[in-house]
Design a protein around this motif. Structure first.
Motif, PDB file in Angstrom:
ATOM      1  N   TRP A  29      32.894  37.750  33.241  1.00  0.00           N
ATOM      2  CA  TRP A  29      33.479  38.661  34.223  1.00  0.00           C
ATOM      3  C   TRP A  29      32.462  39.035  35.298  1.00  0.00           C
ATOM      4  O   TRP A  29      32.757  38.982  36.498  1.00  0.00           O
ATOM      5  CB  TRP A  29      34.009  39.924  33.526  1.00  0.00           C
ATOM      6  CG  TRP A  29      34.333  40.992  34.499  1.00  0.00           C
ATOM      7  CD1 TRP A  29      35.400  41.023  35.354  1.00  0.00           C
ATOM      8  CD2 TRP A  29      33.562  42.154  34.783  1.00  0.00           C
ATOM      9  NE1 TRP A  29      35.340  42.152  36.140  1.00  0.00           N
ATOM     10  CE2 TRP A  29      34.223  42.863  35.803  1.00  0.00           C
ATOM     11  CE3 TRP A  29      32.384  42.677  34.263  1.00  0.00           C
ATOM     12  CZ2 TRP A  29      33.731  44.054  36.307  1.00  0.00           C
ATOM     13  CZ3 TRP A  29      31.903  43.864  34.770  1.00  0.00           C
ATOM     14  CH2 TRP A  29      32.577  44.541  35.780  1.00  0.00           C
ATOM     15  N   GLN A  30      31.256  39.401  34.893  1.00  0.00           N
ATOM     16  CA  GLN A  30      30.239  39.799  35.858  1.00  0.00           C
ATOM     17  C   GLN A  30      29.861  38.650  36.786  1.00  0.00           C
ATOM     18  O   GLN A  30      29.635  38.846  37.982  1.00  0.00           O
ATOM     19  CB  GLN A  30      29.001  40.337  35.145  1.00  0.00           C
ATOM     20  CG  GLN A  30      29.241  41.668  34.494  1.00  0.00           C
ATOM     21  CD  GLN A  30      28.046  42.150  33.693  1.00  0.00           C
ATOM     22  OE1 GLN A  30      27.222  41.370  33.232  1.00  0.00           O
ATOM     23  NE2 GLN A  30      27.964  43.460  33.516  1.00  0.00           N
ATOM     24  N   HIS A  72      37.917  46.454  33.409  1.00  0.00           N
ATOM     25  CA  HIS A  72      37.089  46.055  34.557  1.00  0.00           C
ATOM     26  C   HIS A  72      37.806  44.996  35.397  1.00  0.00           C
ATOM     27  O   HIS A  72      37.792  45.061  36.623  1.00  0.00           O
ATOM     28  CB  HIS A  72      35.745  45.504  34.101  1.00  0.00           C
ATOM     29  CG  HIS A  72      34.784  46.519  33.582  1.00  0.00           C
ATOM     30  ND1 HIS A  72      34.418  47.639  34.299  1.00  0.00           N
ATOM     31  CD2 HIS A  72      34.119  46.594  32.407  1.00  0.00           C
ATOM     32  CE1 HIS A  72      33.569  48.355  33.594  1.00  0.00           C
ATOM     33  NE2 HIS A  72      33.379  47.734  32.440  1.00  0.00           N
TER      34      HIS A  72
END
Length: 76
Positions: A29-30, A72
């Motif tokens: 994700w990051q 997120h």
């Protein structure tokens, strides 16, 4: 790395990193967020070239069992 190596080399490095840690959805994700943001804000040529992979990473992270990671992804 973006500044010194450029987008393409940073993207290739990210691909190798995710292949090394394919089950780390927080990393995935990051990485997707970082590449996506730089793709939009920098002078990245051929942005569409990266759409499929970045979106696939978002999708993968969205289906993580960790609700924090899901949250997120949904904020994007």
């Amino acid at each position: 790395m973006f500044s010194e190596e450029g987008y393409e080399k940073t993207y290739e490095w990210a691909l190798r990193l995710i292949k090394e840690y394919p089950n780390c959805n927080m990393l995935i994700w990051q990485t997707a967020v970082m590449l996506d943001a730089r793709r939009i804000t920098d002078k990245c040529t051929n942005q569409e070239k990266y759409d499929k992979q970045i979106n696939a990473w978002y999708e993968l992270a969205l289906h993580d069992e960790n609700e924090e990671i899901q949250h997120h992804v949904l904020k994007i």
